[in-house]
Design a protein around this motif. Sequence first.
Motif, PDB file in Angstrom:
ATOM      1  N   GLY A  43     -25.323  19.660 -32.337  1.00 13.59           N
ATOM      2  CA  GLY A  43     -25.650  20.071 -33.528  1.00 13.59           C
ATOM      3  C   GLY A  43     -25.313  21.518 -33.696  1.00 13.59           C
ATOM      4  O   GLY A  43     -25.001  22.422 -32.807  1.00 13.59           O
ATOM      5  N   THR A  46     -21.943  26.149 -34.985  1.00 13.43           N
ATOM      6  CA  THR A  46     -20.828  26.243 -34.307  1.00 13.43           C
ATOM      7  C   THR A  46     -19.985  24.907 -33.894  1.00 13.43           C
ATOM      8  O   THR A  46     -18.920  24.501 -34.022  1.00 13.43           O
ATOM      9  CB  THR A  46     -21.110  27.255 -32.903  1.00 13.43           C
ATOM     10  OG1 THR A  46     -21.176  28.260 -33.233  1.00 13.43           O
ATOM     11  CG2 THR A  46     -19.785  27.336 -32.095  1.00 13.43           C
ATOM     12  N   LEU A 144     -26.310  26.979 -28.263  1.00 15.47           N
ATOM     13  CA  LEU A 144     -27.486  27.765 -27.871  1.00 15.47           C
ATOM     14  C   LEU A 144     -28.179  28.681 -28.921  1.00 15.47           C
ATOM     15  O   LEU A 144     -27.513  29.021 -29.846  1.00 15.47           O
ATOM     16  CB  LEU A 144     -27.097  28.635 -26.532  1.00 15.47           C
ATOM     17  CG  LEU A 144     -26.135  29.510 -26.550  1.00 15.47           C
ATOM     18  CD1 LEU A 144     -26.924  30.859 -26.259  1.00 15.47           C
ATOM     19  CD2 LEU A 144     -24.959  29.202 -25.886  1.00 15.47           C
ATOM     20  N   GLY A 145     -29.492  28.883 -28.775  1.00 17.00           N
ATOM     21  CA  GLY A 145     -29.982  29.853 -29.532  1.00 17.00           C
ATOM     22  C   GLY A 145     -30.285  30.942 -29.097  1.00 17.00           C
ATOM     23  O   GLY A 145     -30.179  31.279 -27.896  1.00 17.00           O
ATOM     24  N   LYS A 175     -37.415  25.512 -33.895  1.00 12.51           N
ATOM     25  CA  LYS A 175     -36.126  25.471 -34.782  1.00 12.51           C
ATOM     26  C   LYS A 175     -36.328  24.088 -35.885  1.00 12.51           C
ATOM     27  O   LYS A 175     -36.119  22.915 -35.284  1.00 12.51           O
ATOM     28  CB  LYS A 175     -34.829  25.165 -34.120  1.00 12.51           C
ATOM     29  CG  LYS A 175     -33.575  25.304 -35.091  1.00 12.51           C
ATOM     30  CD  LYS A 175     -32.245  25.221 -34.530  1.00 12.51           C
ATOM     31  CE  LYS A 175     -31.206  25.035 -35.454  1.00 12.51           C
ATOM     32  NZ  LYS A 175     -29.794  24.838 -34.626  1.00 12.51           N
ATOM     33  N   LYS A 203     -26.925  35.719 -30.608  1.00 15.53           N
ATOM     34  CA  LYS A 203     -26.781  35.082 -29.311  1.00 15.53           C
ATOM     35  C   LYS A 203     -26.411  35.835 -28.114  1.00 15.53           C
ATOM     36  O   LYS A 203     -26.657  35.495 -26.757  1.00 15.53           O
ATOM     37  CB  LYS A 203     -25.944  33.827 -29.057  1.00 15.53           C
ATOM     38  CG  LYS A 203     -25.788  32.887 -30.554  1.00 15.53           C
ATOM     39  CD  LYS A 203     -27.280  32.384 -30.757  1.00 15.53           C
ATOM     40  CE  LYS A 203     -27.181  31.614 -31.982  1.00 15.53           C
ATOM     41  NZ  LYS A 203     -26.486  30.443 -32.147  1.00 15.53           N
TER      42      LYS A 203
HETATM   43  O1  LIG Z   1     -29.621  20.080 -33.249  1.00 16.98           O
HETATM   44  C1  LIG Z   1     -29.601  21.517 -33.020  1.00 16.98           C
HETATM   45  O2  LIG Z   1     -30.069  22.290 -33.702  1.00 16.98           O
HETATM   46  C2  LIG Z   1     -28.449  21.909 -31.871  1.00 16.98           C
HETATM   47  O3  LIG Z   1     -28.314  21.098 -31.223  1.00 16.98           O
HETATM   48  C3  LIG Z   1     -28.996  23.160 -31.455  1.00 16.98           C
HETATM   49  O4  LIG Z   1     -29.173  23.255 -30.012  1.00 16.98           O
HETATM   50  C4  LIG Z   1     -27.893  24.371 -31.979  1.00 16.98           C
HETATM   51  O5  LIG Z   1     -26.697  23.730 -31.173  1.00 16.98           O
HETATM   52  C5  LIG Z   1     -28.300  25.741 -31.278  1.00 16.98           C
HETATM   53  O6  LIG Z   1     -29.433  25.918 -32.312  1.00 16.98           O
HETATM   54  C6  LIG Z   1     -27.132  26.653 -32.138  1.00 16.98           C
HETATM   55  O7  LIG Z   1     -26.893  26.313 -33.598  1.00 16.98           O
HETATM   56  P1  LIG Z   1     -25.943  27.366 -34.229  1.00 16.98           P
HETATM   57  O8  LIG Z   1     -24.576  27.023 -33.791  1.00 16.98           O
HETATM   58  O9  LIG Z   1     -26.199  26.883 -35.667  1.00 16.98           O
HETATM   59  O10 LIG Z   1     -26.648  28.839 -33.960  1.00 16.98           O
END
Ligand SMILES: O=C(O)[C@H](O)[C@@H](O)[C@H](O)[C@H](O)COP(=O)(O)O
Length: 251
Positions: A43, A46, A144-145, A175, A203
């Motif tokens: 999700g 990106t 990744l966050g 989140k 990031k």
């Molecule tokens: O379901 C989710 O929210 C994601 O799997 C999470 O791990 C996401 O990939 C990261 O938070 C980066 O999100 P962005 O690309 O929106 O910064």
Amino acid sequence: MSKTEVVVYENPDLLAAATAARLITRIVDVQAAKGTASVVLTGGGTGIAILRELRDSSARDAIDWSRLDVYWGDERFVPADSDERNEKQAREALLDHVPLDPKRVHAMAPSDGEFGDDVDAAAAAYAEVLTSDVPAFDIMLLGLGGEGHTASIFPESPAVFEKDRSVVAVRDCPKPPPTRISLTLPAIRRAQDIWLVTGGDAKADAVAQALAGAGEVQIPVAGARGSRRTLWLLDRGSASKLTKVYQSPTA
Ligand SMILES: O=C(O)[C@H](O)[C@@H](O)[C@H](O)[C@H](O)COP(=O)(O)O
């Protein structure tokens, strides 16, 4: 020992477009080698941008969509028609535009599905899917966050300490939305190739800490290592705190 590589693109749009092109090529190569392929989607902005770029690529149908298995690394435990669902976003971005075999799209249960609001049962059911179907994922996309989370595994959370189960329920996720289903790091490390895809300055610290050898409890994404390859696909912003110079392909 698997290898870790870093590729830096000029900006988030080029990161998404180039990763989509790379994904087409890798899936085609895996299908040529073994007749089928499996991809784990992520999700986040990106991850979904990559799927949109893949949908719009003139090369997309080089992939034999009928021989592709699609999984998710995590999912928000919300109703199926919620715009927050990773599956819904992925279907709108790509999956509903290509001739996948519906039986080979393995979504994590929504909160209004067969398990109702029992997120633990939904997580256990997905673990069963993985046990029965998946020796090892071919390609796993992970976002990744800024604090180092990946999938829905957050620093010092119960999920990051999980060593036995492959899929867990996540509650009180920092989140939103707060309740999720996530692969654990042992399950993530069953992937042959892990691609960590992220852009933007926010990031940069997490990227630099992970690549500098931070521990996975504090920086969970540091524990996301593929058995064959770990590839960091970044832009100038997310790579901005890396000490070693990584050449952008467009440099
Ligand atoms: O379901 C989710 O929210 C994601 O799997 C999470 O791990 C996401 O990939 C990261 O938070 C980066 O999100 P962005 O690309 O929106 O910064």
